[in-house]
Design an enzyme around this catalytic site. Structure first.
Site, PDB file in Angstrom:
ATOM      1  CG  HIS A  94       3.852  -6.584  12.444  1.00 51.79           C
ATOM      2  ND1 HIS A  94       5.204  -6.612  12.681  1.00 51.79           N
ATOM      3  CD2 HIS A  94       3.717  -6.710  11.097  1.00 51.79           C
ATOM      4  CE1 HIS A  94       5.850  -6.747  11.542  1.00 51.79           C
ATOM      5  NE2 HIS A  94       4.973  -6.792  10.565  1.00 51.79           N
TER       6      HIS A  94
ATOM      7  CE  LYS B 275       8.209  -5.424   4.390  1.00 52.87           C
ATOM      8  NZ  LYS B 275       7.728  -6.178   3.232  1.00 52.87           N
TER       9      LYS B 275
ATOM     10  CE  LYS C 128       5.228  -4.079   6.756  1.00 57.68           C
ATOM     11  NZ  LYS C 128       4.711  -4.168   5.391  1.00 57.68           N
TER      12      LYS C 128
ATOM     13  CG  ASP D 235       6.146  -2.424   2.791  1.00 59.98           C
ATOM     14  OD1 ASP D 235       5.637  -1.670   1.943  1.00 59.98           O
ATOM     15  OD2 ASP D 235       5.727  -3.586   3.010  1.00 59.98           O
TER      16      ASP D 235
ATOM     17  CD  GLU E 132       7.634  -4.344   0.465  1.00 62.06           C
ATOM     18  OE1 GLU E 132       8.699  -4.551   1.107  1.00 62.06           O
ATOM     19  OE2 GLU E 132       6.644  -5.090   0.559  1.00 62.06           O
TER      20      GLU E 132
ATOM     21  CG  ASP F  10       3.958  -6.118  -1.317  1.00 65.66           C
ATOM     22  OD1 ASP F  10       3.453  -7.128  -1.839  1.00 65.66           O
ATOM     23  OD2 ASP F  10       3.970  -5.952  -0.078  1.00 65.66           O
TER      24      ASP F  10
ATOM     25  CE  LYS G 208       4.012  -9.539   0.052  1.00 59.84           C
ATOM     26  NZ  LYS G 208       3.249  -8.568   0.851  1.00 59.84           N
TER      27      LYS G 208
ATOM     28  CD  GLU H  25       8.318  -9.530   3.127  1.00 58.16           C
ATOM     29  OE1 GLU H  25       8.864  -8.433   3.305  1.00 58.16           O
ATOM     30  OE2 GLU H  25       7.137  -9.656   2.741  1.00 58.16           O
TER      31      GLU H  25
HETATM   32  C1  MUC Z   1       3.868  -6.318   3.261  1.00 62.88           C
HETATM   33  O1  MUC Z   1       3.271  -5.356   2.813  1.00 62.88           O
HETATM   34  O2  MUC Z   1       4.964  -6.546   2.793  1.00 62.88           O
HETATM   35  C2  MUC Z   1       5.202  -8.510   4.996  1.00 62.88           C
HETATM   36  C3  MUC Z   1       6.100  -8.334   6.000  1.00 62.88           C
HETATM   37  C4  MUC Z   1       5.527  -7.461   6.905  1.00 62.88           C
HETATM   38  O3  MUC Z   1       6.016  -7.048   7.939  1.00 62.88           O
HETATM   39  O4  MUC Z   1       4.310  -7.103   6.454  1.00 62.88           O
HETATM   40  C5  MUC Z   1       3.993  -7.840   5.321  1.00 62.88           C
HETATM   41  C6  MUC Z   1       3.202  -7.172   4.293  1.00 62.88           C
HETATM   42 MG    MG Z   2       4.850  -4.830   1.415  1.00 63.05          MG
END
Ligand code: MUC
Ligand code: MG
Length: 381
Positions: free
Chosen positions: A18, A163, A165, A194, A220, A245, A269, A323
């Protein structure tokens, strides 16, 4: 009374690497908290973070040692049913340590709502929904793999919000990657990004303009969490929603962000908020300020996910969904009966407490051996 507090670390491999801009995860370390009360009730909490110290300022090991050494002794022998009083005592003398506090508060609330025979959401103001939309994060780093993973999730009817990354590659490469995925998945699928703070404000402005015109619907934490004025400028400049976030560290920061109009959406969160009541307060500040809500995660296992689900089920507005897919990213199930994901939704458990049961034998087989036996269980004398 609160009789025993135990902290347990469990290292669980993820189903695939991940990739975040701050770390690539291949294992998640779950930080579990178990509280045993003298009336026979027991509660579970979770204080899991991401990537050791890469993401936040508490690591799994520091969370464990701080609970065992500094937090647990403060509340042993206190009345187990007075959760507010126990948390007030902790908050009075323990600075920071929001994740550790969240694990403790969750376990106390789990025990108390079991004692009362009600789902935890009813102790938190009352649930308004029984199921929550759940996004999936595409973070393999590979375009073809990301698209086929998204298609698989759509076919399984598990996720239709994705989402992505980004922030590890050049800005141009990231923008190309995201727009290719958006084109492949089509109009009806929500694609979000994000950035995990990776961009400077100039790059962010350029990239967000392209992402917005390509149909991406949420951006994000594009820039550093400390740059709240920059977040406010981006939120003002673009019509695509800008979400905070990492900038959110509980109610005080939520109040500051709301005052600055530094985000259109808050990723709430439980751990970042310092616990479940803190997360509810963050959501209330957002709602008063006209900021939309999203249910965020630190990729917790089933306990933290169930606790988050109880909290998010009480939110009136949850315009951007959640999420809460953490347990689905892990190769091992630690519950006797897994959480139910169906028709793009997570069902909020409705039995007393968290509404889930830990498979104790499995947990015992998987827990990290304690190097510090004397501190791992703190018991009332
Ligand atoms: C984040 O920064 O949002 C939440 C879902 C994901 O894939 O990573 C986290 C952290
Ligand atoms: Mg995030």
């Amino acid at each position: 009374m609160i009789q025993q507090i135990e902290t347990i670390l469990v290292d669980v491999p993820t189903i695939r690497p991940h990739k975040l801009s701050v770390v690539t995860m291949s294992t998640q370390t779950l930080v579990m908290v178990r509280i045993v009360c003298s009336d026979g009730f027991e509660g579970w909490g979770e204080a899991t973070t991401i990537g050791g110290l890469n993401y936040g300022e508490e690591s799994p090991e520091s969370i464990k040692v701080n609970i065992d050494t500094h937090i647990a002794p403060l509340i042993l022998k206190m009345p187990a049913s007075q959760v507010g009083l126990a948390m007030a005592k902790i908050n009075k003398v323990i600075q920071g340590n929001r994740f550790a506090k969240c694990g403790i508060e969750t376990a106390l609330l789990d025990a108390q709502s079991r004692r009362l025979g009600i789902p935890m959401s009813e102790l938190l103001g009352g649930r308004l929904r029984d199921e929550l939309p759940v996004a999936w994060t595409l973070a393999s780093g590979d375009l073809v793999k990301d698209i086929s993973e998204a298609e698989k999730m759509l076919a399984l009817r598990r996720h239709r919000i994705f989402k992505l990354k980004i922030g590890l590659r050049s800005v141009d490469d990231d923008v190309k990657h995201v727009l290719a995925i958006k084109r492949a998945l089509g109009e009806s699928v929500s694609v979000r990004v994000d950035v995990n703070q990776a961009w400077n404000e100039i790059d962010a402005s350029r990239a967000i303009a392209e992402l917005e015109s390509g149909g991406v619907d949420l951006i994000e934490q594009p820039i550093r969490a400390e740059n709240k004025a920059g977040m406010a400028r981006l939120a003002q400049k673009f019509s695509v929603a800008i979400m905070a976030d990492e900038a959110l560290h509980g109610p005080a920061s939520a109040f500051e962000m709301a005052n600055l109009a530094a985000a259109d959406v808050f990723a709430v969160k439980i751990a970042q908020s310092g616990g479940l009541t803190g997360a509810c307060l963050v959501s209330q500040i957002a709602q008063l300020a006209g900021i939309s809500l999203y249910g965020g995660t630190m990729l917790e296992g089933a306990i933290g996910t169930a606790a988050s689900a109880h909290v998010f089920s009480t939110f009136k507005d949850l315009a951007f969904g959640t999420e809460l897919f953490g347990p689905l990213l892990l190769t091992e199930e630690l519950l006797c009966e897994p959480l139910v994901y169906k028709d793009f939704m997570l069902q909020v458990p409705n039995k007393p407490g968290l509404g889930v049961e830990i498979d104790q034998d499995k947990l015992n087989r998987m827990r990290r051996p304690d190097t510090n036996q004397s501190f791992s269980k703190v018991k009332a004398a």
